[in-house]
Design a protein around this motif. Sequence first.
Motif, PDB file in Angstrom:
ATOM      1  N   ALA A 133       0.861  -1.181   0.000  1.00 20.82           N
ATOM      2  CA  ALA A 133       0.000   0.000   0.000  1.00 20.82           C
ATOM      3  C   ALA A 133       0.892   1.225   0.000  1.00 20.82           C
ATOM      4  CB  ALA A 133      -0.897  -0.006   1.227  1.00 20.82           C
ATOM      5  N   LEU A 134       0.538   2.175  -0.837  1.00 17.92           N
ATOM      6  CA  LEU A 134       1.308   3.408  -0.988  1.00 17.92           C
ATOM      7  C   LEU A 134       0.454   4.543  -0.432  1.00 17.92           C
ATOM      8  CD1 LEU A 134       4.032   3.647  -2.457  1.00 17.92           C
ATOM      9  CD2 LEU A 134       2.775   4.270  -4.524  1.00 17.92           C
ATOM     10  N   ILE A 159       7.949   6.157  -9.087  1.00 17.69           N
ATOM     11  CA  ILE A 159       8.120   4.881  -9.786  1.00 17.69           C
ATOM     12  C   ILE A 159       7.016   3.907  -9.377  1.00 17.69           C
ATOM     13  CG2 ILE A 159       9.564   2.789  -9.879  1.00 17.69           C
ATOM     14  CD1 ILE A 159      12.018   4.704  -9.908  1.00 17.69           C
ATOM     15  N   LEU A 160       6.792   3.768  -8.072  1.00 13.28           N
ATOM     16  CA  LEU A 160       5.767   2.823  -7.606  1.00 13.28           C
ATOM     17  C   LEU A 160       4.367   3.285  -8.011  1.00 13.28           C
ATOM     18  CD1 LEU A 160       7.080   1.698  -4.110  1.00 13.28           C
ATOM     19  CD2 LEU A 160       6.810   0.293  -6.166  1.00 13.28           C
ATOM     20  N   GLU A 161       4.130   4.576  -7.926  1.00 12.91           N
ATOM     21  CA  GLU A 161       2.825   5.122  -8.307  1.00 12.91           C
ATOM     22  C   GLU A 161       2.531   4.816  -9.789  1.00 12.91           C
ATOM     23  OE1 GLU A 161       2.533   9.356  -9.042  1.00 12.91           O
ATOM     24  OE2 GLU A 161       0.723   9.448  -7.814  1.00 12.91           O
ATOM     25  N   TYR A 162       3.534   5.022 -10.613  1.00 17.63           N
ATOM     26  CA  TYR A 162       3.374   4.812 -12.058  1.00 17.63           C
ATOM     27  C   TYR A 162       3.194   3.320 -12.381  1.00 17.63           C
ATOM     28  CZ  TYR A 162       4.324   5.742 -17.038  1.00 17.63           C
ATOM     29  OH  TYR A 162       4.250   5.851 -18.404  1.00 17.63           O
ATOM     30  N   LEU A 163       3.959   2.472 -11.673  1.00 18.07           N
ATOM     31  CA  LEU A 163       3.830   1.021 -11.896  1.00 18.07           C
ATOM     32  C   LEU A 163       2.461   0.516 -11.435  1.00 18.07           C
ATOM     33  CD1 LEU A 163       7.386  -0.157 -10.791  1.00 18.07           C
ATOM     34  CD2 LEU A 163       6.416  -0.482 -13.075  1.00 18.07           C
ATOM     35  N   ILE A 164       1.985   1.028 -10.295  1.00 16.33           N
ATOM     36  CA  ILE A 164       0.662   0.596  -9.795  1.00 16.33           C
ATOM     37  C   ILE A 164      -0.441   1.080 -10.739  1.00 16.33           C
ATOM     38  CG2 ILE A 164      -1.057   0.887  -7.940  1.00 16.33           C
ATOM     39  CD1 ILE A 164       1.282   0.906  -5.933  1.00 16.33           C
ATOM     40  N   ALA A 165      -0.318   2.311 -11.210  1.00  9.99           N
ATOM     41  CA  ALA A 165      -1.331   2.867 -12.116  1.00  9.99           C
ATOM     42  C   ALA A 165      -1.395   2.089 -13.428  1.00  9.99           C
ATOM     43  CB  ALA A 165      -1.048   4.338 -12.386  1.00  9.99           C
ATOM     44  N   ASN A 166      -0.296   1.436 -13.784  1.00  4.63           N
ATOM     45  CA  ASN A 166      -0.244   0.701 -15.054  1.00  4.63           C
ATOM     46  C   ASN A 166      -0.033  -0.793 -14.816  1.00  4.63           C
ATOM     47  OD1 ASN A 166      -0.211   2.877 -17.280  1.00  4.63           O
ATOM     48  ND2 ASN A 166       1.169   3.630 -15.700  1.00  4.63           N
ATOM     49  N   GLN A 167      -0.641  -1.311 -13.746  1.00  5.30           N
ATOM     50  CA  GLN A 167      -0.449  -2.725 -13.400  1.00  5.30           C
ATOM     51  C   GLN A 167      -0.921  -3.619 -14.541  1.00  5.30           C
ATOM     52  OE1 GLN A 167      -3.735  -3.771 -10.331  1.00  5.30           O
ATOM     53  NE2 GLN A 167      -3.019  -1.736  -9.840  1.00  5.30           N
ATOM     54  N   GLY A 168      -0.174  -4.719 -14.715  1.00  5.85           N
ATOM     55  CA  GLY A 168      -0.508  -5.633 -15.803  1.00  5.85           C
ATOM     56  C   GLY A 168       0.159  -5.246 -17.113  1.00  5.85           C
ATOM     57  N   GLN A 169       0.841  -4.102 -17.095  1.00  5.19           N
ATOM     58  CA  GLN A 169       1.531  -3.666 -18.322  1.00  5.19           C
ATOM     59  C   GLN A 169       3.035  -3.609 -18.076  1.00  5.19           C
ATOM     60  OE1 GLN A 169       0.174   0.016 -20.165  1.00  5.19           O
ATOM     61  NE2 GLN A 169      -1.781  -0.238 -19.138  1.00  5.19           N
ATOM     62  N   LEU A 176       9.333   5.358 -18.372  1.00  5.76           N
ATOM     63  CA  LEU A 176       9.619   5.717 -16.978  1.00  5.76           C
ATOM     64  C   LEU A 176      10.471   6.982 -16.912  1.00  5.76           C
ATOM     65  CD1 LEU A 176      10.100   2.083 -15.858  1.00  5.76           C
ATOM     66  CD2 LEU A 176       8.730   3.678 -14.538  1.00  5.76           C
ATOM     67  N   ALA A 177      11.478   7.076 -17.784  1.00  4.74           N
ATOM     68  CA  ALA A 177      12.366   8.249 -17.770  1.00  4.74           C
ATOM     69  C   ALA A 177      11.576   9.518 -18.049  1.00  4.74           C
ATOM     70  CB  ALA A 177      13.485   8.077 -18.792  1.00  4.74           C
ATOM     71  N   VAL A 178      10.736   9.463 -19.063  1.00  5.68           N
ATOM     72  CA  VAL A 178       9.994  10.663 -19.446  1.00  5.68           C
ATOM     73  C   VAL A 178       8.951  11.005 -18.385  1.00  5.68           C
ATOM     74  CG1 VAL A 178       8.507  11.711 -21.185  1.00  5.68           C
ATOM     75  CG2 VAL A 178      10.394  10.262 -21.894  1.00  5.68           C
ATOM     76  N   LEU A 222       5.251  -4.540 -12.446  1.00  8.82           N
ATOM     77  CA  LEU A 222       5.011  -4.842 -11.046  1.00  8.82           C
ATOM     78  C   LEU A 222       4.290  -6.180 -10.979  1.00  8.82           C
ATOM     79  CD1 LEU A 222       5.616  -3.301  -8.437  1.00  8.82           C
ATOM     80  CD2 LEU A 222       3.297  -2.406  -8.521  1.00  8.82           C
ATOM     81  N   ARG A 223       4.839  -7.102 -10.164  1.00  2.41           N
ATOM     82  CA  ARG A 223       4.224  -8.441 -10.088  1.00  2.41           C
ATOM     83  C   ARG A 223       4.093  -8.875  -8.644  1.00  2.41           C
ATOM     84  NH1 ARG A 223       6.023 -11.356 -14.846  1.00  2.41           N
ATOM     85  NH2 ARG A 223       5.828 -13.334 -13.745  1.00  2.41           N
TER      86      ARG A 223
END
Length: 227
Positions: A133-134, A159-169, A176-178, A222-223
């Motif tokens: 949980a974030l 990084i975690l926010e972006y990975l969670i928002a795009n889970q499954g991708q 990520l850099a941009v 994210l897995r």
Amino acid sequence: MKILLVEDEKRMAQALCQILRLENYEVDHCADGISALEAIGTDLYDIIILDVMLPKMNGFDIAKKTRQKGIRTPILMLTAKSELDDKVIGLDSGADDYLTKPFMTKELLARIRALGRRNIQSVDGTLTFGDIALDTGKVTLTCTATEQSVRLSEKEYKILEYLIANQGQILTREQLAVKIWGFESEAEYNNVEVYMSFTRKKLAFVGAKTAIKAVRGVGYELRCDNV
Ligand code: CA
């Protein structure tokens, strides 16, 4: 804040780009439906300004396909006609707001600010994935299984926010850099790897089974396989 402007009328597009840049927004421009859909697919934008009548694919179909892909970026639709039908179709297809042409610059900027706030509010509170949980207010990472918490740096959090928002991708290093550093360069790509390793250490520290998997030659995902 990064805006994608999708507008095929050249003079209108030039004027809007200029206005938005003067307001310190970063703006990318697409003039047809297919290139717009490709740009939206990168998921790098905070707001999409979408004209309805476009070559190759209309704004309604673009909005629909965007939502089908799970991209939740706020969409402000520009409709040339003032008929209610257009507005209803626009909102049904996944647009968040609409503006009827011709409109005042002031009105456009007010709508953009409102959508920008909505975007931030939607990530307010707690983001969860697997056993993590974030906390978006305290900027902490908690493992829900071990109840261990740790504070994140700004980049680790993003990084975690972006990975969670795009889970499954799978997200590429470029995306990520941009998204996290705001611009592209080779140095920034190396930063992504460095910060990925910091973020992984934080996940391990709280005892999370959720992990950032590297997909060789593609990017990161994210897995959480063992919860
Ligand atoms: Ca048009």
